[in-house]
Scaffold this motif. Structure first.
Motif: not given
Length: 84
Positions: A56-63
């Motif tokens: 899991e990485i904190k970020g949006s759809h374009v992580v």
């Protein structure tokens, strides 16, 4: 961003699939925890179904744009794991 978006060939929807790779090959999946396009719960479901190693990485759809180092680390881990 433009370079990461390519049109899908219509033939991709017509090709017969006899074996899906995620059922027999190791898989890795990055859940973008702040994705507003594909809900994280849906991402987790797909990743678990594929028996993927989940990060899991904190970020949006374009992580991959907002967190490139974290995504690269997962890709490197996957590449090393695929050699085992």
């Amino acid at each position: 961003m433009y370079d990461s978006q390519i049109p899908v060939a219509f033939a991709a929807f017509q090709a017969p699939i006899t074996k899906v790779a995620w059922k027999t090959k190791p898989s890795w999946y990055i859940v973008a925890s702040e994705d507003q396009t594909v809900p994280p719960e849906g991402q987790r479901f797909m990743a678990k179904r594929a028996n993927a190693k989940i990060t899991e990485i904190k970020g949006s759809h374009v992580v991959f744009i907002s967190q490139p180092a974290a995504v690269a680390a997962v890709i490197e881990e996957a590449a090393k794991g695929a050699l085992k």
